[in-house]
Design a protein around this motif. Structure first.
Motif, PDB file in Angstrom:
ATOM      1  N   UNK A  35       8.487  40.707  41.642  1.00 33.24           N
ATOM      2  CA  UNK A  35       7.417  39.811  42.099  1.00 33.24           C
ATOM      3  C   UNK A  35       7.197  39.996  43.593  1.00 33.24           C
ATOM      4  N   UNK A  36       6.050  40.548  43.897  1.00 38.17           N
ATOM      5  CA  UNK A  36       5.581  40.643  45.280  1.00 38.17           C
ATOM      6  C   UNK A  36       4.132  40.175  45.260  1.00 38.17           C
ATOM      7  N   UNK A  37       3.637  39.792  46.424  1.00 40.73           N
ATOM      8  CA  UNK A  37       2.236  39.396  46.476  1.00 40.73           C
ATOM      9  C   UNK A  37       1.342  40.539  46.002  1.00 40.73           C
ATOM     10  N   UNK A  38       1.664  41.750  46.396  1.00 43.18           N
ATOM     11  CA  UNK A  38       0.859  42.916  46.026  1.00 43.18           C
ATOM     12  C   UNK A  38       0.882  43.144  44.502  1.00 43.18           C
ATOM     13  N   UNK A  39       2.058  43.097  43.894  1.00 39.59           N
ATOM     14  CA  UNK A  39       2.176  43.332  42.448  1.00 39.59           C
ATOM     15  C   UNK A  39       1.421  42.269  41.652  1.00 39.59           C
ATOM     16  N   UNK A  40       1.556  41.024  42.070  1.00 44.71           N
ATOM     17  CA  UNK A  40       0.892  39.936  41.341  1.00 44.71           C
ATOM     18  C   UNK A  40      -0.620  39.998  41.554  1.00 44.71           C
ATOM     19  N   UNK A  41      -1.059  40.288  42.773  1.00 47.10           N
ATOM     20  CA  UNK A  41      -2.496  40.403  43.039  1.00 47.10           C
ATOM     21  C   UNK A  41      -3.112  41.491  42.156  1.00 47.10           C
ATOM     22  N   UNK A  47      -7.995  39.741  45.202  1.00 48.27           N
ATOM     23  CA  UNK A  47      -7.702  40.373  46.497  1.00 48.27           C
ATOM     24  C   UNK A  47      -6.328  39.951  47.006  1.00 48.27           C
ATOM     25  N   UNK A  48      -5.636  40.862  47.653  1.00 49.10           N
ATOM     26  CA  UNK A  48      -4.301  40.578  48.173  1.00 49.10           C
ATOM     27  C   UNK A  48      -4.309  39.357  49.093  1.00 49.10           C
ATOM     28  N   UNK A  49      -5.352  39.189  49.880  1.00 44.86           N
ATOM     29  CA  UNK A  49      -5.451  38.037  50.783  1.00 44.86           C
ATOM     30  C   UNK A  49      -5.450  36.701  50.052  1.00 44.86           C
ATOM     31  N   UNK A  50      -5.882  36.706  48.800  1.00 42.20           N
ATOM     32  CA  UNK A  50      -5.866  35.469  48.003  1.00 42.20           C
ATOM     33  C   UNK A  50      -4.456  34.954  47.787  1.00 42.20           C
ATOM     34  N   UNK A  51      -3.524  35.877  47.738  1.00 41.31           N
ATOM     35  CA  UNK A  51      -2.144  35.492  47.453  1.00 41.31           C
ATOM     36  C   UNK A  51      -1.601  34.551  48.522  1.00 41.31           C
ATOM     37  N   UNK A  52      -1.748  34.928  49.767  1.00 40.08           N
ATOM     38  CA  UNK A  52      -1.202  34.080  50.829  1.00 40.08           C
ATOM     39  C   UNK A  52      -2.052  32.832  51.045  1.00 40.08           C
ATOM     40  N   UNK A  53      -3.299  32.871  50.624  1.00 36.30           N
ATOM     41  CA  UNK A  53      -4.132  31.666  50.686  1.00 36.30           C
ATOM     42  C   UNK A  53      -3.565  30.599  49.751  1.00 36.30           C
ATOM     43  N   UNK A  54      -3.195  30.989  48.558  1.00 36.51           N
ATOM     44  CA  UNK A  54      -2.684  30.043  47.563  1.00 36.51           C
ATOM     45  C   UNK A  54      -1.179  29.827  47.652  1.00 36.51           C
ATOM     46  N   UNK A  55      -0.434  30.880  48.014  1.00 37.85           N
ATOM     47  CA  UNK A  55       1.026  30.812  47.991  1.00 37.85           C
ATOM     48  C   UNK A  55       1.579  31.506  49.228  1.00 37.85           C
ATOM     49  N   UNK A  56       2.106  30.723  50.142  1.00 39.15           N
ATOM     50  CA  UNK A  56       2.589  31.263  51.418  1.00 39.15           C
ATOM     51  C   UNK A  56       3.828  32.138  51.242  1.00 39.15           C
ATOM     52  N   UNK A  57       4.639  31.836  50.244  1.00 38.00           N
ATOM     53  CA  UNK A  57       5.891  32.568  50.091  1.00 38.00           C
ATOM     54  C   UNK A  57       6.141  32.907  48.618  1.00 38.00           C
ATOM     55  N   UNK A  58       7.092  33.782  48.419  1.00 43.90           N
ATOM     56  CA  UNK A  58       7.504  34.132  47.063  1.00 43.90           C
ATOM     57  C   UNK A  58       8.082  32.896  46.362  1.00 43.90           C
ATOM     58  N   UNK A  59       8.848  32.083  47.088  1.00 40.75           N
ATOM     59  CA  UNK A  59       9.391  30.860  46.487  1.00 40.75           C
ATOM     60  C   UNK A  59       8.281  29.947  45.987  1.00 40.75           C
ATOM     61  N   UNK A  60       7.209  29.814  46.771  1.00 45.34           N
ATOM     62  CA  UNK A  60       6.066  28.994  46.334  1.00 45.34           C
ATOM     63  C   UNK A  60       5.482  29.548  45.041  1.00 45.34           C
ATOM     64  N   UNK A  61       5.326  30.843  44.992  1.00 42.66           N
ATOM     65  CA  UNK A  61       4.770  31.510  43.820  1.00 42.66           C
ATOM     66  C   UNK A  61       5.668  31.317  42.599  1.00 42.66           C
ATOM     67  N   UNK A  62       6.961  31.497  42.779  1.00 42.76           N
ATOM     68  CA  UNK A  62       7.908  31.319  41.670  1.00 42.76           C
ATOM     69  C   UNK A  62       7.938  29.874  41.200  1.00 42.76           C
ATOM     70  N   UNK A  63       8.017  28.947  42.157  1.00 41.79           N
ATOM     71  CA  UNK A  63       8.068  27.522  41.796  1.00 41.79           C
ATOM     72  C   UNK A  63       6.813  27.107  41.032  1.00 41.79           C
ATOM     73  N   UNK A  64       5.667  27.478  41.537  1.00 47.97           N
ATOM     74  CA  UNK A  64       4.414  27.063  40.892  1.00 47.97           C
ATOM     75  C   UNK A  64       4.212  27.735  39.542  1.00 47.97           C
ATOM     76  N   UNK A  65       4.674  28.967  39.385  1.00 45.17           N
ATOM     77  CA  UNK A  65       4.564  29.611  38.069  1.00 45.17           C
ATOM     78  C   UNK A  65       5.508  28.936  37.073  1.00 45.17           C
ATOM     79  N   UNK A  66       6.694  28.556  37.529  1.00 47.63           N
ATOM     80  CA  UNK A  66       7.611  27.824  36.649  1.00 47.63           C
ATOM     81  C   UNK A  66       7.016  26.466  36.281  1.00 47.63           C
ATOM     82  N   UNK A  67       6.401  25.790  37.238  1.00 46.13           N
ATOM     83  CA  UNK A  67       5.777  24.487  36.944  1.00 46.13           C
ATOM     84  C   UNK A  67       4.647  24.624  35.931  1.00 46.13           C
ATOM     85  N   UNK A  68       3.853  25.687  36.031  1.00 43.20           N
ATOM     86  CA  UNK A  68       2.802  25.918  35.035  1.00 43.20           C
ATOM     87  C   UNK A  68       3.433  26.076  33.659  1.00 43.20           C
ATOM     88  N   UNK A  69       4.462  26.917  33.573  1.00 49.04           N
ATOM     89  CA  UNK A  69       5.154  27.094  32.300  1.00 49.04           C
ATOM     90  C   UNK A  69       5.691  25.762  31.793  1.00 49.04           C
TER      91      UNK A  69
END
Length: 163
Positions: A35-41, A47-69
């Protein structure tokens, strides 16, 4: 004006969810290390820039994906619990219903199931994920308690606890 703003919000929410689902796919196919911003984008086709707009860090991305699940899993598990409470099913029928639900979900959603367990393991080491994992475990306890109550267990709350 309000409709235009609402349309933008809807598109933003759809993009955010697409990113989270793509994150779960990457985790399920290649693990959390992938899981990297680039791989997920790339997977989400944003766009890669969307990643940091929505999720500042990998932890944010992991936490929010787990919450969705977790949110979707809680709905699924509560529906299962509601279907057995007061149903008059026998112990064997309840066990069969659980087995069928778990097996069908695990088979149909293999990548998602792998992602789920990857995230649970990560939550043991990563404090940012622990509350989200705990919410899902609580839902498992709720549905187990409902099943135990349905078959007449005297103290289903104590028996259902995942310690």
């Amino acid at each position: 004006m309000a409709t235009e703003r609402s349309g933008r919000q809807d598109r933003a929410e759809a993009r955010r969810e697409r990113i989270l689902r793509a994150t779960l796919e990457v985790i399920g196919e290649a693990g959390i290390a992938a899981v990297t911003h680039r791989a997920v984008a790339g997977r989400a086709d944003v766009p890669l820039g969307s990643m940091t707009y929505y999720f500042a860090s990998k932890d944010d991305l992991l936490r929010e994906s787990l919450l969705l699940f977790v949110e979707e899993e809680v709905v699924r598990l509560h529906a299962l619990a509601e279907s057995i409470v007061g149903s008059g099913l026998t112990v064997e029928q309840i066990a069969q219903a659980f087995a069928e639900e778990l097996a069908s979900h695990a088979h149909a959603e293999r990548v998602l199931t792998v992602a789920q367990f990857e995230l649970y393991l990560e939550s043991a080491r990563n404090e940012a994920l622990q509350a989200a994992a705990a919410r899902c475990f609580a839902a498992y306890e709720d549905v187990t308690e409902a099943a135990l109550r349905a078959v007449g267990v005297e103290d289903p709350g104590a028996t259902a606890l995942f310690v």
